[in-house]
Design a protein around this motif. Sequence first.
Motif, PDB file in Angstrom:
ATOM      1  N   PHE A 261       0.829  -1.309   0.032  1.00 41.03           N
ATOM      2  CA  PHE A 261      -0.164  -0.003  -0.110  1.00 41.03           C
ATOM      3  C   PHE A 261       0.832   1.214   0.017  1.00 41.03           C
ATOM      4  N   ILE A 262       1.781   1.134   0.921  1.00 38.42           N
ATOM      5  CA  ILE A 262       2.885   2.380   1.045  1.00 38.42           C
ATOM      6  C   ILE A 262       3.419   2.601  -0.456  1.00 38.42           C
ATOM      7  N   TYR A 263       3.884   1.645  -1.257  1.00 39.00           N
ATOM      8  CA  TYR A 263       4.559   1.607  -2.637  1.00 39.00           C
ATOM      9  C   TYR A 263       3.463   1.973  -3.654  1.00 39.00           C
ATOM     10  N   ARG A 264       2.183   1.520  -3.445  1.00 41.57           N
ATOM     11  CA  ARG A 264       1.413   1.843  -4.373  1.00 41.57           C
ATOM     12  C   ARG A 264       0.780   3.097  -4.328  1.00 41.57           C
ATOM     13  N   TYR A 265       0.515   3.628  -3.114  1.00 40.45           N
ATOM     14  CA  TYR A 265      -0.515   4.745  -3.077  1.00 40.45           C
ATOM     15  C   TYR A 265       0.272   6.146  -2.477  1.00 40.45           C
ATOM     16  N   LEU A 266       1.357   5.868  -1.745  1.00 39.56           N
ATOM     17  CA  LEU A 266       1.932   6.768  -0.873  1.00 39.56           C
ATOM     18  C   LEU A 266       3.065   7.271  -1.074  1.00 39.56           C
ATOM     19  N   LEU A 267       3.989   6.467  -1.730  1.00 39.31           N
ATOM     20  CA  LEU A 267       5.489   6.982  -1.971  1.00 39.31           C
ATOM     21  C   LEU A 267       5.647   7.979  -3.122  1.00 39.31           C
ATOM     22  N   PHE A 268       4.937   7.787  -4.130  1.00 36.27           N
ATOM     23  CA  PHE A 268       5.168   9.164  -5.223  1.00 36.27           C
ATOM     24  C   PHE A 268       3.957   9.831  -5.169  1.00 36.27           C
ATOM     25  N   LYS A 269       4.224  11.412  -5.724  1.00 35.96           N
ATOM     26  CA  LYS A 269       3.207  12.284  -5.657  1.00 35.96           C
ATOM     27  C   LYS A 269       1.922  11.867  -6.497  1.00 35.96           C
ATOM     28  N   PRO A 270       2.316  11.308  -7.934  1.00 33.35           N
ATOM     29  CA  PRO A 270       0.871  11.085  -8.700  1.00 33.35           C
ATOM     30  C   PRO A 270       0.084  10.068  -8.106  1.00 33.35           C
ATOM     31  N   ASP A 271       0.723   8.937  -7.280  1.00 35.99           N
ATOM     32  CA  ASP A 271      -0.021   7.910  -6.599  1.00 35.99           C
ATOM     33  C   ASP A 271      -0.868   8.483  -5.414  1.00 35.99           C
ATOM     34  N   ARG A 272      -0.221   9.492  -4.705  1.00 41.43           N
ATOM     35  CA  ARG A 272      -1.032  10.060  -3.635  1.00 41.43           C
ATOM     36  C   ARG A 272      -2.254  10.884  -4.181  1.00 41.43           C
ATOM     37  N   GLU A 273      -1.992  11.553  -5.302  1.00 44.16           N
ATOM     38  CA  GLU A 273      -3.312  12.194  -5.916  1.00 44.16           C
ATOM     39  C   GLU A 273      -4.229  11.292  -6.462  1.00 44.16           C
ATOM     40  N   GLU A 274      -3.878  10.082  -6.914  1.00 42.47           N
ATOM     41  CA  GLU A 274      -4.493   9.240  -7.394  1.00 42.47           C
ATOM     42  C   GLU A 274      -5.749   8.572  -6.053  1.00 42.47           C
ATOM     43  N   LEU A 275      -4.959   8.170  -4.980  1.00 36.16           N
ATOM     44  CA  LEU A 275      -5.516   7.875  -3.794  1.00 36.16           C
ATOM     45  C   LEU A 275      -6.394   8.702  -3.322  1.00 36.16           C
ATOM     46  N   ILE A 276      -6.184  10.225  -3.307  1.00 32.89           N
ATOM     47  CA  ILE A 276      -7.164  11.332  -2.931  1.00 32.89           C
ATOM     48  C   ILE A 276      -8.201  11.228  -3.764  1.00 32.89           C
ATOM     49  N   GLN A 277      -8.122  11.267  -5.114  1.00 37.10           N
ATOM     50  CA  GLN A 277      -9.420  11.149  -6.141  1.00 37.10           C
ATOM     51  C   GLN A 277     -10.284  10.004  -5.573  1.00 37.10           C
ATOM     52  N   ILE A 278      -9.607   8.869  -5.321  1.00 38.31           N
ATOM     53  CA  ILE A 278     -10.495   7.564  -4.908  1.00 38.31           C
ATOM     54  C   ILE A 278     -11.028   7.842  -3.728  1.00 38.31           C
ATOM     55  N   ILE A 279     -10.471   8.424  -2.950  1.00 36.64           N
ATOM     56  CA  ILE A 279     -11.281   8.756  -1.563  1.00 36.64           C
ATOM     57  C   ILE A 279     -12.449   9.502  -1.632  1.00 36.64           C
ATOM     58  N   ASN A 280     -12.009  10.622  -2.382  1.00 35.17           N
ATOM     59  CA  ASN A 280     -13.367  11.661  -2.740  1.00 35.17           C
ATOM     60  C   ASN A 280     -14.128  11.065  -3.330  1.00 35.17           C
ATOM     61  N   LYS A 281     -14.047  10.256  -4.257  1.00 36.27           N
ATOM     62  CA  LYS A 281     -15.292   9.437  -5.291  1.00 36.27           C
ATOM     63  C   LYS A 281     -16.081   8.490  -4.403  1.00 36.27           C
ATOM     64  N   ALA A 282     -15.228   7.803  -3.532  1.00 37.57           N
ATOM     65  CA  ALA A 282     -15.978   7.084  -2.493  1.00 37.57           C
ATOM     66  C   ALA A 282     -17.064   7.871  -1.438  1.00 37.57           C
ATOM     67  N   ILE A 283     -16.346   9.107  -0.968  1.00 43.49           N
ATOM     68  CA  ILE A 283     -17.163   9.878  -0.089  1.00 43.49           C
ATOM     69  C   ILE A 283     -18.448  10.389  -0.798  1.00 43.49           C
ATOM     70  N   SER A 284     -18.156  10.872  -2.152  1.00 45.55           N
ATOM     71  CA  SER A 284     -19.391  11.594  -2.904  1.00 45.55           C
ATOM     72  C   SER A 284     -20.443  10.344  -2.900  1.00 45.55           C
ATOM     73  N   GLU A 285     -19.737   9.147  -3.379  1.00 41.77           N
ATOM     74  CA  GLU A 285     -20.990   8.156  -3.555  1.00 41.77           C
ATOM     75  C   GLU A 285     -21.722   7.679  -2.298  1.00 41.77           C
ATOM     76  N   ILE A 286     -20.953   7.645  -1.110  1.00 39.02           N
ATOM     77  CA  ILE A 286     -21.652   7.485  -0.048  1.00 39.02           C
ATOM     78  C   ILE A 286     -22.591   8.651   0.418  1.00 39.02           C
ATOM     79  N   LEU A 287     -22.287   9.642   0.318  1.00 36.23           N
ATOM     80  CA  LEU A 287     -22.994  11.038   0.852  1.00 36.23           C
ATOM     81  C   LEU A 287     -24.171  11.335  -0.413  1.00 36.23           C
ATOM     82  N   GLY A 288     -24.010  10.645  -1.461  1.00 40.02           N
ATOM     83  CA  GLY A 288     -25.044  11.049  -2.354  1.00 40.02           C
ATOM     84  C   GLY A 288     -24.648  12.140  -3.285  1.00 40.02           C
ATOM     85  N   GLY A 289     -23.450  12.330  -3.792  1.00 39.43           N
ATOM     86  CA  GLY A 289     -23.018  13.263  -4.489  1.00 39.43           C
ATOM     87  C   GLY A 289     -22.998  14.576  -4.141  1.00 39.43           C
ATOM     88  N   GLN A 290     -22.600  14.776  -2.769  1.00 43.64           N
ATOM     89  CA  GLN A 290     -22.383  16.280  -2.128  1.00 43.64           C
ATOM     90  C   GLN A 290     -20.991  16.809  -2.476  1.00 43.64           C
TER      91      GLN A 290
END
Length: 147
Positions: free
Chosen positions: A118-147
């Motif tokens: 997980f550290i190698y895949r999502y946290l080590l490099f900046k583009p991977d961190r940005e991808e993780l932030i996008q995944i988290i934001n997408k999951a939050i918007s799906e859970i909260l109903g598009g807010q």
Amino acid sequence: MASIIASLPPSLLANERKSLFRALPKLPVYSVGERQNRVSFVAVKATGESSESSSSLSIVKSVQSAWDKSEDRLAFVGLGFAAVVALWASTNLITAIDRLPVIPGLLELVGILFSWWFIYRYLLFKPDREELIQIINKAISEILGGQ
């Protein structure tokens, strides 16, 4: 905001290199009569409402509102009972697995390997961190109903 002021014995306030366990036997011991003559000062000041109590009150209010809105209270009670049974069963299952000789070490190794991946895949490099932030934001918007 809360503040506490207390008078401590001098042996606890001194900056010695001894551990606290070595200093504990040196604490003065007083009988009941002597303790009444000893002066100690403790002042406690609490202002406002703590976040812990307000969050627990909001949880209680949300449960009360769900109970009041519920039309099928028997199912609600059954769901609560099922949650308690599931918690009890999972605790016993984890205890049983922990008693096996090889399984806890193997599961610890799997956890360490997954953490490194997980550290190698999502946290080590900046583009991977940005991808993780996008995944988290997408999951939050799906859970909260598009807010």
